[in-house]
Scaffold this motif. Structure first.
Motif, short mmCIF file in Angstrom:
data_model
loop_
_atom_site.label_atom_id
_atom_site.label_comp_id
_atom_site.label_asym_id
_atom_site.label_seq_id
_atom_site.Cartn_x
_atom_site.Cartn_y
_atom_site.Cartn_z
N ALA A 1 0.70 18.21 1.07
CA ALA A 1 0.70 17.76 2.47
C ALA A 1 1.95 16.92 2.77
CB ALA A 1 -0.55 16.94 2.76
N CYS A 2 2.42 16.15 1.79
CA CYS A 2 3.55 15.25 1.99
C CYS A 2 4.83 16.02 2.28
CB CYS A 2 3.76 14.37 0.77
SG CYS A 2 2.25 13.58 0.19
N ARG A 3 4.91 17.25 1.75
CA ARG A 3 6.12 18.04 1.92
C ARG A 3 6.18 18.72 3.28
NH1 ARG A 3 6.12 17.73 -3.77
NH2 ARG A 3 4.14 18.76 -4.13
N ARG B 1 0.79 -1.21 0.00
CA ARG B 1 0.00 0.00 0.00
C ARG B 1 0.83 1.28 0.00
NH1 ARG B 1 -5.12 -0.19 1.58
NH2 ARG B 1 -5.00 1.91 0.75
N HIS B 2 2.05 1.23 0.52
CA HIS B 2 2.87 2.43 0.51
C HIS B 2 3.56 2.57 -0.85
CE1 HIS B 2 5.93 5.36 1.60
NE2 HIS B 2 5.22 5.61 2.68
N PRO B 3 3.60 3.79 -1.38
CA PRO B 3 4.24 3.96 -2.70
C PRO B 3 5.69 3.45 -2.73
CG PRO B 3 3.15 6.00 -2.02
CD PRO B 3 3.03 5.06 -0.88
N TYR B 4 6.40 3.55 -1.61
CA TYR B 4 7.78 3.05 -1.60
C TYR B 4 7.79 1.53 -1.72
CZ TYR B 4 12.46 1.81 -0.19
OH TYR B 4 13.72 1.26 -0.15
N ALA C 1 2.19 4.11 6.47
CA ALA C 1 2.19 5.53 6.81
C ALA C 1 2.33 6.34 5.53
CB ALA C 1 3.35 5.84 7.76
N CYS C 2 1.21 6.87 5.05
CA CYS C 2 1.22 7.65 3.81
C CYS C 2 -0.03 8.51 3.80
CB CYS C 2 1.25 6.70 2.60
SG CYS C 2 0.84 7.48 1.04
N HIS C 3 0.09 9.76 3.33
CA HIS C 3 -1.05 10.66 3.33
C HIS C 3 -2.14 10.23 2.35
CE1 HIS C 3 0.39 13.64 6.04
NE2 HIS C 3 1.51 13.83 5.36
N ARG C 4 -1.77 9.46 1.35
CA ARG C 4 -2.74 9.19 0.30
C ARG C 4 -3.34 7.79 0.35
NH1 ARG C 4 -1.27 12.01 -5.22
NH2 ARG C 4 -3.54 11.85 -5.28
N GLY D 1 8.49 16.52 6.39
CA GLY D 1 7.24 15.86 6.04
C GLY D 1 7.45 14.37 5.89
N CYS D 2 6.82 13.78 4.87
CA CYS D 2 7.07 12.37 4.59
C CYS D 2 8.46 12.26 3.99
CB CYS D 2 6.04 11.84 3.60
SG CYS D 2 6.47 10.19 3.02
N LYS D 3 9.28 11.40 4.58
CA LYS D 3 10.67 11.34 4.12
C LYS D 3 10.81 10.82 2.70
CE LYS D 3 12.95 11.13 8.52
NZ LYS D 3 13.67 10.31 9.49
N PHE D 4 9.74 10.21 2.19
CA PHE D 4 9.79 9.66 0.84
C PHE D 4 9.35 10.68 -0.21
CE2 PHE D 4 7.89 6.61 -2.40
CZ PHE D 4 9.11 6.21 -2.90
N HIS D 5 8.93 11.86 0.21
CA HIS D 5 8.28 12.74 -0.77
C HIS D 5 9.21 13.18 -1.90
CE1 HIS D 5 9.70 16.56 1.33
NE2 HIS D 5 9.84 16.87 0.06
N THR D 6 10.54 13.21 -1.65
CA THR D 6 11.44 13.66 -2.72
C THR D 6 11.48 12.68 -3.90
OG1 THR D 6 13.30 12.62 -1.60
CG2 THR D 6 12.97 14.98 -1.20
N ARG D 7 11.08 11.44 -3.66
CA ARG D 7 11.12 10.46 -4.75
C ARG D 7 9.74 9.92 -5.08
NH1 ARG D 7 15.09 5.97 -2.95
NH2 ARG D 7 15.45 5.55 -5.14
N CYS D 8 8.75 10.34 -4.35
CA CYS D 8 7.44 9.70 -4.49
C CYS D 8 6.66 10.24 -5.67
CB CYS D 8 6.63 9.90 -3.22
SG CYS D 8 5.03 9.08 -3.30
N PRO D 9 6.20 9.37 -6.58
CA PRO D 9 5.42 9.83 -7.72
C PRO D 9 4.04 10.36 -7.31
CG PRO D 9 6.24 7.58 -8.06
CD PRO D 9 6.46 7.92 -6.63
S1 SF4 Z 1 2.96 10.33 2.09
FE1 SF4 Z 1 3.03 11.32 0.15
S2 SF4 Z 1 5.17 11.32 -0.38
FE2 SF4 Z 1 4.91 9.92 1.29
S3 SF4 Z 1 4.60 8.01 0.28
FE3 SF4 Z 1 2.58 8.78 0.61
S4 SF4 Z 1 2.11 9.88 -1.24
FE4 SF4 Z 1 4.28 9.53 -1.28
#
Ligand code: SF4
Ligand SMILES: Nc1ncnc2c1ncn2[C@@H]1O[C@H](COP(=O)(O)OP(=O)(O)OP(=O)(O)O)[C@@H](O)[C@H]1O
Ligand SMILES: Nc1ncnc2c1ncn2[C@@H]1O[C@H](COP(=O)(O)OP(=O)(O)OP(=O)(O)O)[C@@H](O)[C@H]1O
Ligand SMILES: [Mg+2]
Ligand SMILES: [Mg+2]
Lengths: 331, 336
Positions: free
Chosen positions: B302-304, B251-254, B320-323, B289-297
């Motif tokens: 909000a993620c930033r 479920r997490h984009p990473y 753990a993801c906003h979306r 913010g979310c530490k993955f936001h620099t690479r997250c498609p």
């Molecule tokens: S919180 Fe935002 S940046 Fe982080 S993984 Fe979810 S969608 Fe991507």
């Protein structure tokens, strides 16, 4: 123009060491067609790097190419002078080394290293002066852009240690591609990298191959990488090729017991709940090898007939394997 | 009750400053290698811990055993607060909690024989009365991991990588532990040798009723052997759940991009690829913010600015993801 770009026959490369003669590559045949991607797999020490260093004329003492022919684009590379071989290396064949960190010169900026290759090999550059420098610069920026390094203009001035592992690998590829070689040999381009970065580098190589119509040899120990990126695969074991053929066929229906064992033993989600069946034992020492099948000590299907030297046999159209279980007449 | 409970565990390393930097007031840098981790491990299970190089996997494993003192947080093992133990208590606990190290070349003392290396924990914990008894226990465990009796008096450099890893396993097992942190025990080994060691670890687990925290960066290995999986990114767990859920429905984009990046023998070319832009950020300077936001498609505004909180997304499955609520998948269109 024939379809075959690289044709190596009966290559033998030896190292004279204090403990004895190491026959690192023993009777290896390799062919690479124009535009194709050949995967080379095998365990550590099986001779993958030495095979292709031999092709590049880069085997250093105490090693030497002892036997065999290496023909590239119709030329016999073993007959070339060192100067002619240097020209081939820059212009026609390029190899990225296993360890990008040590292969790049830490004392030179990335820009200087790309320029060096272009200076030596690019005949389309203006002869001298500002025009030549500008052309080198433009080409360097273009190459870094091609391998996906942003703001290349500024980054040309940086040193290798200022880049991450994945970027260094891409810079190595950029340098290798600077003269648009006909063949790129990428030696474990992704081993030290994380999966997401590995995927970036491999896709980059595939993209460029398609765009420039170049041939690629991809040396790796990861059969998954081969499955996704290579047209054909060559499996090496203890200095010899033990199996070779179209990737889908070799992976779907391996003929050599080593390849079979390898595929049965790679832990992967598809085998969840089933016991994996590892290949027992270890790779033999390359010094003083007995003249028998080199997989003998670990093979579950060995018979006394395997105690004689085993040659490569045809294992179907376009396929070969080095095992007495292969019936010759299947070809 | 879980065998192991980790609550809000953090390990921060202070960066080195030169004298000049200290005198001129350059601020102290801190590497937040492990940041507020919560997890549990049940008795008899394998929890797989996966993530890219430098994300803090080894640090977490070591902080759990207090081989590296945690900066904050609590570790409870079988009802005992490990983080509160004094030196004697910790020593006794170490008999029950062991580790197999990432690098079979660096983790064995080159000046000790196999018998000495494997026998050391027996001595340390007073588990053998006599030298003969110790030797007999060592011989038995070494045989079990596939070393020969005539190899006991040899030194580590006389062994191959796979054999050295067997020595490391024997050392971890000799005190009869209940829980073992396996820190990338096969990453340094050849493919055909990896399978030998994995098969051995699984057999030993079954025979001895062991529980593993199995660290790896190889999703294929984790997918093969783990019961549950925790996915780590820059010092934090971004997703955790049963292995089936993580593999089939990340479920997490990473996690989704990790899954799509694994080259697989069985499914060559049948996967949608998620291309992640950019390289791993430095843990010295983690993104806000979310530490993955620099690479997250999928990153949005909000993620930033805000770090996402961990939410339950299925039975035993959290991320753990906003979306999450939008139920998006980067793997959409992937043939099943
Ligand atoms: S919180 Fe935002 S940046 Fe982080 S993984 Fe979810 S969608 Fe991507
Ligand atoms: N300079 C050298 N002196 C002696 N032996 C050497 C030398 N270089 C290579 N060899 C031997 O040649 C054999 C083949 O080495 P090679 O580097 O080709 O293996 P490889 O298949 O590329 O392995 P890896 O996957 O570890 O890169 C090895 O057994 C090695 O010990
Ligand atoms: N003793 C230390 N002092 C300072 N920083 C450290 C120390 N040990 C680790 N780090 C840093 O902490 C972060 C996490 O490192 P760690 O070794 O836990 O990662 P890992 O996930 O195990 O990586 P790998 O897959 O490469 O083993 C890294 O940025 C690392 O540089
Ligand atoms: Mg090599
Ligand atoms: Mg580690």
């Amino acid at each position: 123009m024939t379809q075959t770009l690289l044709d190596v026959r009966g290559l033998r490369t030896v190292f004279e060491t204090r403990a004895g003669r190491v026959c690192a590559v023993d009777g290896v045949d390799v062919t690479v067609q124009r535009g194709e991607c050949l995967g080379v797999v095998g365990e550590s020490g099986s001779g993958k790097s030495v095979t292709f260093s031999s092709v590049m004329g880069l085997v250093k003492s105490p090693g030497r190419v002892d036997e065999g022919t290496i023909s590239f684009d119709g030329r016999d590379l073993r007959a070339l002078s060192p100067a002619e071989m240097r020209a081939v290396r820059g212009r026609d064949i390029a190899m990225t080394m296993q360890d990008a960190l040590t292969a790049l010169n830490p004392a030179l900026t990335v820009g200087e290293q790309i320029a060096e290759v272009l200076e030596a090999h690019d005949e389309t550059l203006p002869p001298r002066g500002a025009a030549r420098r500008a052309a080198i610069r433009a080409k360097s920026v273009e190459m870094l852009g091609l391998v996906g390094i942003p703001s290349a203009e500024n980054r040309l001035r940086q040193y290798p240690h200022e880049f991450s592992g994945g970027m260094r690998q891409r810079i190595m590829i950029a340098i290798a591609l600077a003269c648009r070689p006909k063949l790129l040999i990428a030696d474990e381009p992704t081993t030290a990298l994380d999966v997401t970065i590995q995927a970036q580098v491999l896709e980059l190589i595939s993209d460029i191959r398609a765009r420039l119509g170049m041939s690629v040899v991809l040396i790796t120990h990861d059969l998954g990488v081969v499955a996704e990126h290579c047209d054909r695969v060559m499996v090496m074991y203890a200095g010899q090729v033990v199996e070779e053929g179209p990737t889908a066929q070799v992976i779907g229906d391996p003929q050599h017991p080593y390849t079979q064992g390898l595929l049965a033993s790679i832990p992967r989600p598809g085998l969840r709940g089933q016991p994996i069946r590892p290949i027992e034992g270890q790779v033999p020492d390359l010094i003083g090898l007995a003249p028998q099948c080199r997989f003998y000590s670990r093979c579950t299907r060995r018979t006394d007939a395997c105690l004689a030297p085993v040659e490569m046999r045809a294992a179907g159209p376009n396929r070969r394997a080095r095992c007495i279980l292969i019936e010759e007449d299947r070809a | 009750m879980s065998l192991l409970t980790v609550e809000n565990l953090s390990k921060h390393y202070e960066g080195r400053r030169s004298l000049v930097e200290r005198l001129t007031g350059v601020p102290q840098t801190v590497v937040r290698a492990v940041n507020g981790i919560d997890l549990t491990v049940e008795k008899g299970e394998i929890l797989g811990l996966i993530g890219e190089s430098g994300c803090g996997k080894s640090t977490l494993g070591r902080a759990i055993l207090r081989l590296h003192e945690p900066t904050t947080g609590k570790v409870t093992f079988d009802g005992t607060d490990v983080t509160a133990l004094d030196a004697a208590g910790l020593k006794a606990m170490r008999r029950r909690m062991q580790i197999i190290f990432q690098d079979p070349y660096a983790s064995l003392n080159p000046r000790r024989t196999v018998a000495q290396i494997v026998g050391l924990p027996l001595k340390l914990h007073g588990l053998a009365q006599t030298d003969d008894e110790a030797r007999a226990i060592v011989a038995r465990i070494c045989e079990r991991v596939g070393l020969k009796a005539n190899q006991l008096d040899r030194y580590p450099h006389q062994f191959s990588g796979g054999q050295r890893q067997r020595i490391g396993i024997a050392r971890a097992l000799v005190s009869n532990p209940e829980f073992i942190v396996c820190d990338e025990p096969v990453s340094a080994l050849d493919v055909s040798i990896q399978a030998q060691i994995i098969a051995l670890l699984l057999e030993l687990k079954r025979e001895m009723g062991l529980t593993y925290l199995f660290i790896s960066h190889d999703i294929s290995v984790i997918g093969y052997l783990a019961d549950r999986v925790a996915v780590m990114y820059l010092g934090e767990i971004v997703e955790m759940g049963p292995v089936e859920a993580i593999l089939a429905n990340p479920r997490h984009p990473y996690t989704q991009s990790l899954m799509s990046a694994v080259p697989e023998v069985d499914h060559a070319g049948r996967r949608a690829r998620v291309r992640l832009a950019g390289d791993l950020p430095s843990p010295l300077n983690p993104p806000a913010g979310c530490k993955f936001h620099t690479r997250c498609p999928l990153a949005v505004e909000a993620c930033r600015s805000r770090a996402p909180v961990t939410e339950t997304v299925g039975p035993g499955h959290s991320a753990a993801c906003h979306r999450l609520a939008e139920n998006l998948s980067l793997l959409e269109g992937t043939p099943a």
